[in-house]
Design a protein around this motif. Structure first.
Motif, PDB file in Angstrom:
ATOM      1  N   LEU A  95      24.390  53.731  32.282  1.00  0.00           N
ATOM      2  CA  LEU A  95      25.312  54.958  32.580  1.00  0.00           C
ATOM      3  C   LEU A  95      26.692  54.807  32.295  1.00  0.00           C
ATOM      4  O   LEU A  95      27.557  55.606  32.241  1.00  0.00           O
ATOM      5  N   TYR A  96      27.159  53.442  32.137  1.00  0.00           N
ATOM      6  CA  TYR A  96      28.575  53.146  32.130  1.00  0.00           C
ATOM      7  C   TYR A  96      28.725  52.283  30.815  1.00  0.00           C
ATOM      8  O   TYR A  96      27.885  51.592  30.399  1.00  0.00           O
ATOM      9  N   LYS A  97      29.853  52.198  30.207  1.00  0.00           N
ATOM     10  CA  LYS A  97      30.336  51.403  29.245  1.00  0.00           C
ATOM     11  C   LYS A  97      30.434  50.141  29.921  1.00  0.00           C
ATOM     12  O   LYS A  97      31.044  49.759  31.136  1.00  0.00           O
ATOM     13  N   LYS A  98      30.320  48.971  28.874  1.00  0.00           N
ATOM     14  CA  LYS A  98      30.208  47.477  29.633  1.00  0.00           C
ATOM     15  C   LYS A  98      31.570  47.322  30.107  1.00  0.00           C
ATOM     16  O   LYS A  98      31.694  46.712  31.095  1.00  0.00           O
ATOM     17  N   ARG A  99      32.687  47.683  29.307  1.00  0.00           N
ATOM     18  CA  ARG A  99      34.171  47.436  29.783  1.00  0.00           C
ATOM     19  C   ARG A  99      34.479  48.100  31.032  1.00  0.00           C
ATOM     20  O   ARG A  99      35.005  47.439  32.013  1.00  0.00           O
ATOM     21  N   CYS A 100      34.304  49.163  31.045  1.00  0.00           N
ATOM     22  CA  CYS A 100      34.180  50.124  32.280  1.00  0.00           C
ATOM     23  C   CYS A 100      33.770  49.543  33.609  1.00  0.00           C
ATOM     24  O   CYS A 100      34.219  49.478  34.570  1.00  0.00           O
ATOM     25  N   LEU A 101      32.262  48.984  33.242  1.00  0.00           N
ATOM     26  CA  LEU A 101      31.425  48.399  34.335  1.00  0.00           C
ATOM     27  C   LEU A 101      32.105  47.215  34.889  1.00  0.00           C
ATOM     28  O   LEU A 101      32.288  46.980  35.904  1.00  0.00           O
ATOM     29  N   TYR A 102      32.478  46.201  33.910  1.00  0.00           N
ATOM     30  CA  TYR A 102      33.065  45.029  34.485  1.00  0.00           C
ATOM     31  C   TYR A 102      34.196  45.050  35.025  1.00  0.00           C
ATOM     32  O   TYR A 102      34.682  44.380  36.158  1.00  0.00           O
ATOM     33  N   LEU A 103      35.196  46.003  34.666  1.00  0.00           N
ATOM     34  CA  LEU A 103      36.514  46.366  35.424  1.00  0.00           C
ATOM     35  C   LEU A 103      36.285  46.925  36.684  1.00  0.00           C
ATOM     36  O   LEU A 103      37.025  46.112  37.603  1.00  0.00           O
ATOM     37  N   CYS A 104      35.549  47.809  36.877  1.00  0.00           N
ATOM     38  CA  CYS A 104      35.235  48.270  38.205  1.00  0.00           C
ATOM     39  C   CYS A 104      34.566  47.462  39.090  1.00  0.00           C
ATOM     40  O   CYS A 104      34.724  47.501  40.299  1.00  0.00           O
ATOM     41  N   LEU A 105      33.598  46.478  38.510  1.00  0.00           N
ATOM     42  CA  LEU A 105      32.950  45.521  39.352  1.00  0.00           C
ATOM     43  C   LEU A 105      33.695  44.402  39.858  1.00  0.00           C
ATOM     44  O   LEU A 105      33.772  43.893  40.945  1.00  0.00           O
ATOM     45  N   TYR A 106      34.511  43.846  39.001  1.00  0.00           N
ATOM     46  CA  TYR A 106      35.094  42.548  39.168  1.00  0.00           C
ATOM     47  C   TYR A 106      36.534  42.394  39.427  1.00  0.00           C
ATOM     48  O   TYR A 106      37.139  41.452  39.544  1.00  0.00           O
ATOM     49  N   LEU A 107      37.214  43.855  39.282  1.00  0.00           N
ATOM     50  CA  LEU A 107      38.553  43.715  39.742  1.00  0.00           C
ATOM     51  C   LEU A 107      38.696  43.466  41.212  1.00  0.00           C
ATOM     52  O   LEU A 107      39.763  42.651  41.410  1.00  0.00           O
ATOM     53  N   PRO A 108      38.109  44.024  42.163  1.00  0.00           N
ATOM     54  CA  PRO A 108      38.314  43.527  43.580  1.00  0.00           C
ATOM     55  C   PRO A 108      38.106  42.069  43.686  1.00  0.00           C
ATOM     56  O   PRO A 108      38.580  41.567  44.458  1.00  0.00           O
ATOM     57  N   ALA A 109      36.974  41.498  43.022  1.00  0.00           N
ATOM     58  CA  ALA A 109      36.742  40.112  43.106  1.00  0.00           C
ATOM     59  C   ALA A 109      37.879  39.247  42.553  1.00  0.00           C
ATOM     60  O   ALA A 109      38.362  38.378  43.152  1.00  0.00           O
ATOM     61  N   PHE A 110      38.385  39.769  41.346  1.00  0.00           N
ATOM     62  CA  PHE A 110      39.712  39.089  41.054  1.00  0.00           C
ATOM     63  C   PHE A 110      40.806  39.146  41.958  1.00  0.00           C
ATOM     64  O   PHE A 110      41.437  38.110  42.248  1.00  0.00           O
ATOM     65  N   LEU A 111      40.988  40.286  42.700  1.00  0.00           N
ATOM     66  CA  LEU A 111      42.153  40.275  43.630  1.00  0.00           C
ATOM     67  C   LEU A 111      41.853  39.342  44.686  1.00  0.00           C
ATOM     68  O   LEU A 111      42.810  38.712  45.329  1.00  0.00           O
ATOM     69  N   CYS A 112      40.489  39.199  45.245  1.00  0.00           N
ATOM     70  CA  CYS A 112      40.445  38.408  46.185  1.00  0.00           C
ATOM     71  C   CYS A 112      40.618  36.926  45.872  1.00  0.00           C
ATOM     72  O   CYS A 112      41.003  36.126  46.514  1.00  0.00           O
ATOM     73  N   LEU A 113      40.169  36.508  44.429  1.00  0.00           N
ATOM     74  CA  LEU A 113      40.345  35.248  44.135  1.00  0.00           C
ATOM     75  C   LEU A 113      41.990  34.857  44.226  1.00  0.00           C
ATOM     76  O   LEU A 113      42.712  33.935  44.366  1.00  0.00           O
ATOM     77  N   LEU A 114      42.656  35.926  43.811  1.00  0.00           N
ATOM     78  CA  LEU A 114      44.088  35.748  43.658  1.00  0.00           C
ATOM     79  C   LEU A 114      44.629  35.642  45.143  1.00  0.00           C
ATOM     80  O   LEU A 114      45.877  34.671  45.423  1.00  0.00           O
ATOM     81  N   ALA A 115      44.149  36.308  46.067  1.00  0.00           N
ATOM     82  CA  ALA A 115      44.870  36.319  47.318  1.00  0.00           C
ATOM     83  C   ALA A 115      44.099  34.963  48.259  1.00  0.00           C
ATOM     84  O   ALA A 115      44.935  34.447  48.866  1.00  0.00           O
ATOM     85  N   PHE A 116      43.172  34.494  47.964  1.00  0.00           N
ATOM     86  CA  PHE A 116      42.474  33.498  48.756  1.00  0.00           C
ATOM     87  C   PHE A 116      42.135  32.340  48.114  1.00  0.00           C
ATOM     88  O   PHE A 116      41.694  31.131  48.832  1.00  0.00           O
ATOM     89  N   VAL A 117      42.090  32.135  46.805  1.00  0.00           N
ATOM     90  CA  VAL A 117      41.937  30.986  46.131  1.00  0.00           C
ATOM     91  C   VAL A 117      43.177  30.203  45.586  1.00  0.00           C
ATOM     92  O   VAL A 117      43.308  29.135  45.532  1.00  0.00           O
ATOM     93  N   ILE A 118      43.785  31.194  44.793  1.00  0.00           N
ATOM     94  CA  ILE A 118      44.945  30.750  43.830  1.00  0.00           C
ATOM     95  C   ILE A 118      46.410  30.509  44.882  1.00  0.00           C
ATOM     96  O   ILE A 118      46.809  31.638  45.559  1.00  0.00           O
ATOM     97  N   PRO A 119      47.029  29.634  45.082  1.00  0.00           N
ATOM     98  CA  PRO A 119      48.232  29.665  45.739  1.00  0.00           C
ATOM     99  C   PRO A 119      49.337  30.360  45.277  1.00  0.00           C
ATOM    100  O   PRO A 119      49.659  30.176  44.160  1.00  0.00           O
ATOM    101  N   ASN A 120      49.793  31.349  45.901  1.00  0.00           N
ATOM    102  CA  ASN A 120      50.847  32.014  45.374  1.00  0.00           C
ATOM    103  C   ASN A 120      51.789  32.808  46.522  1.00  0.00           C
ATOM    104  O   ASN A 120      51.433  32.587  47.799  1.00  0.00           O
ATOM    105  N   GLY A 121      52.737  33.552  46.287  1.00  0.00           N
ATOM    106  CA  GLY A 121      53.862  33.927  46.982  1.00  0.00           C
ATOM    107  C   GLY A 121      53.267  35.148  47.970  1.00  0.00           C
ATOM    108  O   GLY A 121      53.827  35.652  48.646  1.00  0.00           O
ATOM    109  N   PHE A 122      52.237  35.764  47.086  1.00  0.00           N
ATOM    110  CA  PHE A 122      51.896  37.284  47.761  1.00  0.00           C
ATOM    111  C   PHE A 122      51.142  37.125  49.148  1.00  0.00           C
ATOM    112  O   PHE A 122      51.361  37.504  50.075  1.00  0.00           O
TER     113      PHE A 122
END
Length: 934
Positions: A95-122
């Motif tokens: 029902l979804y285009k692959k790019r749209c599907l991957y963006l919706c699915l894995y964007l929250p996962a990427f934010l979690c990786l940014l927050a809890f895996v990679i050391p950063n100022g945020f």
């Protein structure tokens, strides 16, 4: 310390289990999208669980945070991959285009990786680690990043649950419904338990470890179980002997033993015993690990082998790492032991696979033997192995040489069949053909010997069988060996013979029908022969009147008797056929002269007269001599013959014999043309061809005209005026007399209406009605409805019926007559004296008028008054209270006799010929007071 160690071991055990099921599922069918996503889920949990295990037992907070960040790679991506997996198995990814599907699915996962895996100022301090009795644990800070993660994992899990729920509701397949329900329940259970342990309890009791990776085993193993059972493109099903509990305990025990070996490497640990030391304990641990590995390979099959290889490989890596770290050979025995275990379990696995394959082949062979044995014994066809002319007695094939159906079909036991040759039980009439086919089979001229043949049972009865012979490959050294397959077709043959008989014979008479006649004529037409041939057609079509008189069965009985009598003429040169109802054809071969055909037809006519003369039924015999000019077209040949016989049967009260001549074709064309005109009249086109004339009926006592007889006329465009007897007979032959009669009746009623309009209310009109009309269903009702619709007086209408009608079923005729008389109509018996009625029969009939036939009136011109019986007929009719009308009165002498003998009315040219409608109306104005006969 012990509790910390145990928690870490549980996490490591989860890694091993997840790694095993992930690899097993992926290698089962690596092309399936669901399998690849399941492997990704497994990797996420492995990272998650291994990071948690290492973080728990870390020596300080800094090291623990590093492993926590590594663990976050797993739990940050797990929920996105889980939702992706659910969308894939439910078919929602399309029902979804692959790019749209991957963006919706894995964007929250990427934010979690940014927050809890990679050391950063945020989020510089994502973890709040504390040392407890269960090792290092993270205390939730409930900041924006924690709430983002809660929303992510709860939201994605709920979306997955809703997708599964809708899939379950819409599914019509019971397997899909059950599968989706199980996965849905496992995810709900994991969501609730994970929320309780890692969110609620972790917030309230800071010492409790977070057990989410362990809890995720519930949905993961459930999904694995469902993936392996069926559907989802998995080729290899789950081994139902596998036990998750035993697998988990084995892995845990193996990890504990590995930890024990590492623990005993510490030089500070001293075991003071004369019976056992650290080296012995490490050796014992290695042996137990070997046993565990062997157990997993033997007990858990492929899944156990993957687990064993994984654990021993990890152990080998750890041992190598220790040897390198401490630069000591103390772990060398462990390395050798792990390598040995890997070799042993691999050899054991290969040996087990070979044994399993061999056992599978044996089992398959046994199943095949049972299967083919059952097919042989339960086959609905007979099967036997033959050796030359005998049924086989080879010990190797004793049990499968003759199957039960073979003995059942032939009605003989296996022992009886083995003591007779197949020639002995073959019907003698089929043996020569059988031997010829068998010879061709032996010499390889044909590969098979299929044919239908007859067998003889012990009681002498005959059965038909469909038989097929072919060489028996297993006994190729013997050229006479072959396999025989038979099926009983006796019933089919009986049906075929019945169908063939019914297709070639008339069911009533048992004679050959038109199909066989045409086939015989076509075959003989090919043969050039000087011998004379002829066709003689007996036309008995007038016999249909017997159906009206006595019923269908009576006429059929007469027909059978005629058939039996005609059979006496049959021989090889006189062949009898019945091409249609009420007709017979003799196919005469090799006759001499024309006189021979004449004599034959005279003899046949005597037979026909003996059955039909008493009923007043005439027949026609048409003869067609066959020569080379008319041989090729069989259909035309028979058409000419039938037309000749119909002409012979027309207007014949006896048997008329006619030879075909070309002149008859013109008569046939005339009849067809007139028939076409009648069809057009009935259909409502060119109705002016049919009209009426009206002949006056004169009342002697009142000296005036009291009735008109309506007489039908046909003015053909091609032939002019056609006599009524001719076109009425054609209409009857074409089954058009009923609609034609209704048109005639309607014209007569219109004339009666015209009489009423001109003030002649006392003048009646009589209408001739045929037997077919009066016996037609609802004739009386339709007639009365017409009279009522035109507002006519029924008492002014007369119905004329010929005398022959009253020879039929008088009860049925009287019921119609009574209905008409009750309505006021008058009934006239026309042509009295020409048939076979008598005054005793006339007494039984409800008639009003008796019309004496013209033949009696004509005799008054040649007989003396005292010699004529016409007066006696008049006198007797009066005694029956019937009014007498004399037909065909043309001379004054006839009129004087009739008047003197009390005749009531006369009709004929003496009064007037038939008149057209307008002339008839003017005729009523004539002054009859001056009418005198001298």
């Amino acid at each position: 310390m012990l509790s910390t160690f145990m928690v870490s071991l549980i996490f490591f055990a989860v890694c091993i289990i997840v790694q095993t099921v992930g690899i097993f599922t992926f290698q089962s069918n690596h092309k399936a999208p669901a399998n690849r996503l399941f492997l990704a889920l497994s990797i996420a949990i492995i990272i998650w669980s291994s990071g948690m295990a290492l973080s728990t037992i870390a020596s300080d907070a800094a090291r623990s945070e590093i492993f926590r960040r590594f663990s976050a790679i797993g739990w940050s991506t797990f929920y996105a991959i889980l939702l992706h997996f659910i969308l894939t198995i439910t078919g929602k990814t399309s029902l979804y285009k692959k790019r749209c599907l991957y963006l919706c699915l894995y964007l929250p996962a990427f934010l979690c990786l940014l927050a809890f895996v990679i050391p950063n100022g945020f989020n510089p301090y994502p973890y709040n680690l504390q040392q407890t009795n269960y090792g290092w644990i993270n205390v939730a800070q409930h900041n924006v990043w924690d709430w983002m993660f809660y929303a992510y994992y709860i939201g994605f899990t709920l979306i997955g649950l809703l997708t599964l729920y809708r899939w379950n509701r819409k599914a019509t397949d019971s397997i899909i419904k059950k599968k989706s329900s199980i996965i849905l329940l496992s995810l709900v259970s994991a969501l609730l338990l994970g929320t309780i342990t890692d969110v609620v309890l972790s917030s309230q009791f800071h010492e409790l470890p977070q057990m989410a990776p362990v809890i995720m085993l519930i949905p993961l193993l459930t999904i694995y179980h469902e993936l392996q059972r069926n559907r989802f493109n998995i080729t290899e099903v789950i081994d139902h002997r596998m036990s998750y509990i035993s697998l988990f305990i084995s892995i845990l025990a193996y990890i504990v033993l590995s930890a024990l070996q590492i623990f005993l490497l510490d030089k500070n640990i001293v075991i003071d015993s004369k019976f056992i030391n650290a080296t012995a304990i490490r050796g014992l641990a290695v042996q137990i690990q070997l046993l565990i590995s062997i157990y997993l390979v033997l007990k858990e099959n492929k899944l156990g082998y993957i687990t064993s290889v994984s654990m021993n490989s990890i152990n080998l890596i750890i041992a190598v790492a220790i040897m390198i770290k401490y630069n000591s050979g103390i772990s060398l025995p462990g390395i050798i032991s792990n390598v040995g275990v890997l070799v042993v379990i691999t050899l054991l696995k290969n040996y087990k696979d070979k044994i399993a394959t061999y056992i599978k082949k044996i089992n398959t062979q046994v199943v095949k033997e049972k299967f083919y044995s059952r097919i042989f014994n339960q086959a609905p066809v007979g099967i036997a192995i033959m050796n030359g002319k005998y049924h086989m007695k080879n010990e190797e094939f004793e049990d499968i040489s003759i199957n039960p159906m073979y003995t059942k079909i032939l009605g003989r036991t296996k022992e009886e069949l083995q003591n007779v040759t197949w020639r002995d039980i073959t019907h003698p009439d089929d043996l020569d053909a059988d031997l010829a086919y068998y010879k061709q089979l032996k010499t390889d001229e044909i590969a098979q010997h299929p044919r239908e043949k007859r067998y003889i049972k012990p009681d002498g009865s005959i059965i038909w069988a469909s038989m097929s012979l072919s060489q028996f490959a297993s006994l190729g050294e013997n050229v006479d060996s072959h396999i025989c397959i038979i099926s009983d077709i006796t019933e089919r043959k009986r049906i075929e013979n019945n169908l063939k008989y019914n297709n070639e014979h008339d069911l009533l008479t048992g004679l050959y029908n038109r199909v066989v006649l045409e086939k015989t004529l076509n075959e003989d037409a090919i043969i050039s022969s000087p011998n004379k041939r002829a066709l003689v057609c007996l036309n008995l079509s007038n016999m249909h009147t017997l159906n009206f008189r006595y019923g269908f069965r009576y006429s059929q009985t007469i027909l059978k008797r005629i058939t039996d009598s005609l059979r006496a003429f049959c021989n090889e040169n006189y062949i009898l056929f019945t091409p249609s109802e009420y007709s017979f054809i003799f196919y005469v071969k090799d006759y001499g002269v024309k006189k021979e055909l004449d004599n034959f037809c005279e003899k046949v006519s005597e037979i026909l007269r003996s059955y039909l003369y008493a009923h007043g039924i005439g027949t026609g015999i048409g003869i067609l001599r066959i020569d080379q000019s008319n041989v090729p077209d069989t259909d035309t040949l028979l058409k000419k013959l039938m037309n000749t016989s119909e002409i012979a049967a027309k207007n014949s009260n006896s048997t008329n014999i006619i030879f075909y001549s070309p002149e008859l074709d013109a008569q046939i064309v005339r009849e067809n043309d007139i028939g076409q005109e009648i069809t057009e009249i009935v259909s409502g086109t060119k109705t002016d061809r049919l009209y009426l004339q009206f002949q006056p009926i004169f009342d002697i006592a009142s000296n005036r005209v009291t009735e008109f007889e309506a007489l039908a006329r046909l003015n053909s465009e091609k032939y002019g005026l056609v006599p009524p007897l001719e076109f009425i007979l054609i209409a009857e032959k074409m089954n058009l007399i009923v609609p034609l009669g209704e048109k005639i009746t309607l014209l007569a009623l219109h004339f009666l209406d015209k009489l009423k309009e001109n003030g002649h209310n006392t003048i009646s009109v009589t209408i001739n009605i045929s037997m077919i009309q009066i016996l037609d269903n609802d004739f009386a009702d339709r007639l009365l409805q017409m009279v009522k619709g035109m507002h006519l007086n029924p008492e002014r209408i007369g119905i004329e019926l010929t005398e022959s009608i009253f020879a039929t079923n008088r009860a049925e005729i009287n019921s119609v007559i009574n209905l008409l008389r009750a309505a006021g109509l008058k009934i006239l018996m026309d042509d009295f004296g020409t048939g076979y009625s008598s005054f005793s029969r006339a007494r039984e009939l409800n008639i009003d008028y008796l019309k004496v036939d013209k033949s009696f009136i004509d005799k008054l011109l040649v007989l003396k008054p005292e010699e004529a019986i016409t007066g006696d007929i008049i006198s007797m009719a009066h005694k029956l209270n019937d009014i007498v009308i004399a037909e065909g009165v043309e001379y004054e002498k006839q009129f004087s006799y009739l008047r003197d003998h009390g005749c009531d009315k006369i009709q004929g040219y003496l009064i007037s010929k038939p008149l057209d409608q307008d002339v008839a109306l003017d005729f009523l104005e004539k002054d009859w007071s001056v009418f005198e006969v001298h």
